[in-house]
Design a protein around this motif. Structure first.
Motif, PDB file in Angstrom:
ATOM      1  N   VAL A  92      29.739 102.252 -32.602  1.00  0.00           N
ATOM      2  CA  VAL A  92      29.984 100.851 -32.915  1.00  0.00           C
ATOM      3  C   VAL A  92      30.512 100.806 -34.346  1.00  0.00           C
ATOM      4  N   TYR A  93      31.633 100.159 -34.522  1.00  0.00           N
ATOM      5  CA  TYR A  93      32.270 100.067 -35.829  1.00  0.00           C
ATOM      6  C   TYR A  93      31.995  98.683 -36.421  1.00  0.00           C
ATOM      7  N   TYR A  94      31.493  98.696 -37.653  1.00  0.00           N
ATOM      8  CA  TYR A  94      31.126  97.463 -38.337  1.00  0.00           C
ATOM      9  C   TYR A  94      32.041  97.233 -39.535  1.00  0.00           C
ATOM     10  N   CYS A  95      32.577  96.053 -39.600  1.00  0.00           N
ATOM     11  CA  CYS A  95      33.314  95.642 -40.784  1.00  0.00           C
ATOM     12  C   CYS A  95      32.321  95.181 -41.847  1.00  0.00           C
ATOM     13  N   TYR A  96      32.610  95.505 -43.103  1.00  0.00           N
ATOM     14  CA  TYR A  96      31.771  94.988 -44.168  1.00  0.00           C
ATOM     15  C   TYR A  96      32.652  94.545 -45.330  1.00  0.00           C
ATOM     16  N   ALA A  97      32.107  93.683 -46.141  1.00  0.00           N
ATOM     17  CA  ALA A  97      32.862  93.210 -47.295  1.00  0.00           C
ATOM     18  C   ALA A  97      31.920  92.850 -48.419  1.00  0.00           C
ATOM     19  N   GLN A  98      32.302  93.220 -49.603  1.00  0.00           N
ATOM     20  CA  GLN A  98      31.625  92.753 -50.820  1.00  0.00           C
ATOM     21  C   GLN A  98      32.479  91.610 -51.359  1.00  0.00           C
ATOM     22  N   ILE A  99      31.894  90.445 -51.365  1.00  0.00           N
ATOM     23  CA  ILE A  99      32.663  89.226 -51.628  1.00  0.00           C
ATOM     24  C   ILE A  99      32.025  88.410 -52.735  1.00  0.00           C
ATOM     25  N   LEU A 100      32.874  87.928 -53.631  1.00  0.00           N
ATOM     26  CA  LEU A 100      32.426  86.939 -54.601  1.00  0.00           C
ATOM     27  C   LEU A 100      32.496  85.582 -53.907  1.00  0.00           C
ATOM     28  N   THR A 101      31.323  84.966 -53.711  1.00  0.00           N
ATOM     29  CA  THR A 101      31.291  83.702 -52.992  1.00  0.00           C
ATOM     30  C   THR A 101      31.569  82.537 -53.928  1.00  0.00           C
ATOM     31  N   THR A 102      31.692  81.371 -53.366  1.00  0.00           N
ATOM     32  CA  THR A 102      31.951  80.178 -54.181  1.00  0.00           C
ATOM     33  C   THR A 102      30.746  79.816 -55.042  1.00  0.00           C
ATOM     34  N   GLU A 103      29.602  80.461 -54.779  1.00  0.00           N
ATOM     35  CA  GLU A 103      28.447  80.302 -55.665  1.00  0.00           C
ATOM     36  C   GLU A 103      28.569  81.218 -56.871  1.00  0.00           C
ATOM     37  N   LEU A 104      29.666  81.968 -56.931  1.00  0.00           N
ATOM     38  CA  LEU A 104      29.937  82.937 -57.999  1.00  0.00           C
ATOM     39  C   LEU A 104      28.891  84.034 -58.010  1.00  0.00           C
ATOM     40  N   ILE A 105      28.424  84.386 -56.822  1.00  0.00           N
ATOM     41  CA  ILE A 105      27.471  85.474 -56.648  1.00  0.00           C
ATOM     42  C   ILE A 105      28.109  86.502 -55.718  1.00  0.00           C
ATOM     43  N   PRO A 106      28.180  87.781 -56.126  1.00  0.00           N
ATOM     44  CA  PRO A 106      28.712  88.801 -55.222  1.00  0.00           C
ATOM     45  C   PRO A 106      27.682  89.166 -54.154  1.00  0.00           C
ATOM     46  N   ARG A 107      28.110  89.167 -52.916  1.00  0.00           N
ATOM     47  CA  ARG A 107      27.222  89.510 -51.811  1.00  0.00           C
ATOM     48  C   ARG A 107      27.942  90.430 -50.837  1.00  0.00           C
ATOM     49  N   THR A 108      27.147  91.162 -50.058  1.00  0.00           N
ATOM     50  CA  THR A 108      27.688  92.019 -49.014  1.00  0.00           C
ATOM     51  C   THR A 108      27.460  91.363 -47.660  1.00  0.00           C
ATOM     52  N   PHE A 109      28.508  91.334 -46.862  1.00  0.00           N
ATOM     53  CA  PHE A 109      28.450  90.724 -45.544  1.00  0.00           C
ATOM     54  C   PHE A 109      28.874  91.746 -44.490  1.00  0.00           C
ATOM     55  N   TRP A 110      28.354  91.557 -43.280  1.00  0.00           N
ATOM     56  CA  TRP A 110      28.639  92.471 -42.180  1.00  0.00           C
ATOM     57  C   TRP A 110      29.136  91.705 -40.959  1.00  0.00           C
ATOM     58  N   GLY A 111      30.035  92.332 -40.224  1.00  0.00           N
ATOM     59  CA  GLY A 111      30.408  91.822 -38.921  1.00  0.00           C
ATOM     60  C   GLY A 111      29.391  92.249 -37.878  1.00  0.00           C
ATOM     61  N   ARG A 112      29.590  91.782 -36.650  1.00  0.00           N
ATOM     62  CA  ARG A 112      28.647  92.097 -35.579  1.00  0.00           C
ATOM     63  C   ARG A 112      28.924  93.445 -34.941  1.00  0.00           C
ATOM     64  N   GLY A 113      30.078  93.998 -35.205  1.00  0.00           N
ATOM     65  CA  GLY A 113      30.397  95.314 -34.669  1.00  0.00           C
ATOM     66  C   GLY A 113      31.301  95.251 -33.455  1.00  0.00           C
ATOM     67  N   THR A 114      32.101  96.288 -33.294  1.00  0.00           N
ATOM     68  CA  THR A 114      32.966  96.419 -32.124  1.00  0.00           C
ATOM     69  C   THR A 114      32.859  97.852 -31.604  1.00  0.00           C
ATOM     70  N   GLN A 115      32.722  97.977 -30.300  1.00  0.00           N
ATOM     71  CA  GLN A 115      32.507  99.291 -29.699  1.00  0.00           C
ATOM     72  C   GLN A 115      33.819 100.046 -29.564  1.00  0.00           C
ATOM     73  N   VAL A 116      33.804 101.284 -30.006  1.00  0.00           N
ATOM     74  CA  VAL A 116      34.919 102.213 -29.791  1.00  0.00           C
ATOM     75  C   VAL A 116      34.381 103.381 -28.975  1.00  0.00           C
ATOM     76  N   THR A 117      34.977 103.609 -27.823  1.00  0.00           N
ATOM     77  CA  THR A 117      34.571 104.707 -26.962  1.00  0.00           C
ATOM     78  C   THR A 117      35.765 105.606 -26.698  1.00  0.00           C
ATOM     79  N   VAL A 118      35.596 106.885 -27.012  1.00  0.00           N
ATOM     80  CA  VAL A 118      36.662 107.862 -26.821  1.00  0.00           C
ATOM     81  C   VAL A 118      36.229 108.815 -25.719  1.00  0.00           C
ATOM     82  N   SER A 119      36.983 108.844 -24.657  1.00  0.00           N
ATOM     83  CA  SER A 119      36.647 109.715 -23.535  1.00  0.00           C
ATOM     84  C   SER A 119      37.346 111.059 -23.697  1.00  0.00           C
ATOM     85  N   SER A 120      36.610 112.110 -23.385  1.00  0.00           N
ATOM     86  CA  SER A 120      37.179 113.460 -23.558  1.00  0.00           C
ATOM     87  C   SER A 120      37.751 113.981 -22.246  1.00  0.00           C
TER      88      SER A 120
END
Length: 120
Positions: A92-120
């Motif tokens: 499962v691949y998760y996007c993440y970002a360190q973002i300066l929010t409009t509160e002028l506070i840097p925070r880390t956010f995560w996506g819910r994830g997306t499945q990557v399946t590679v068949s051999s």
């Protein structure tokens, strides 16, 4: 708040390619870093690749030469082009970002994830 939405996962044969996309929206001033982690079953979540607002990139050794991270800082988006995929890339691949929010506070956010399946 801030939301991260991923897209582009799926099932692919070994040797194939996939492109993941992630878009951040909400109370954003600017992202400083965006990137991707992945987590395989029974394993910890590990960094795959990241890109800073200045364009510097970092990759896990296991994906160097096969994956390319890119982004559009103005649009708060990040992409992961994955080529020469292997069964070991299945996770499962998760996007993440360190973002300066409009509160002028840097925070880390995560996506819910997306499945990557590679068949051999």
């Amino acid at each position: 708040q801030v939301q991260l939405v991923e897209s582009g996962g799926g099932l692919v044969q070994a040797g194939g390619s996939l492109r993941l996309s992630c878009a951040a929206s909400g109370n954003i001033v600017r992202p400083s870093v965006m990137g991707w982690y992945r987590q395989a079953p029974g394993k910890q979540r590990d960094l795959v690749a990241k890109i800073t607002s200045g364009g510097s990139t970092n990759y896990a050794n296991s994906v160097k030469g096969r994956f390319t991270v890119s982004g559009d800082n103005a649009k708060s988006t990040v992409f992961l082009q994955m080529n020469s995929l292997k069964a070991d890339d299945t996770a499962v691949y998760y996007c993440y970002a360190q973002i300066l929010t409009t509160e002028l506070i840097p925070r880390t956010f995560w996506g819910r994830g997306t499945q990557v399946t590679v068949s051999s």
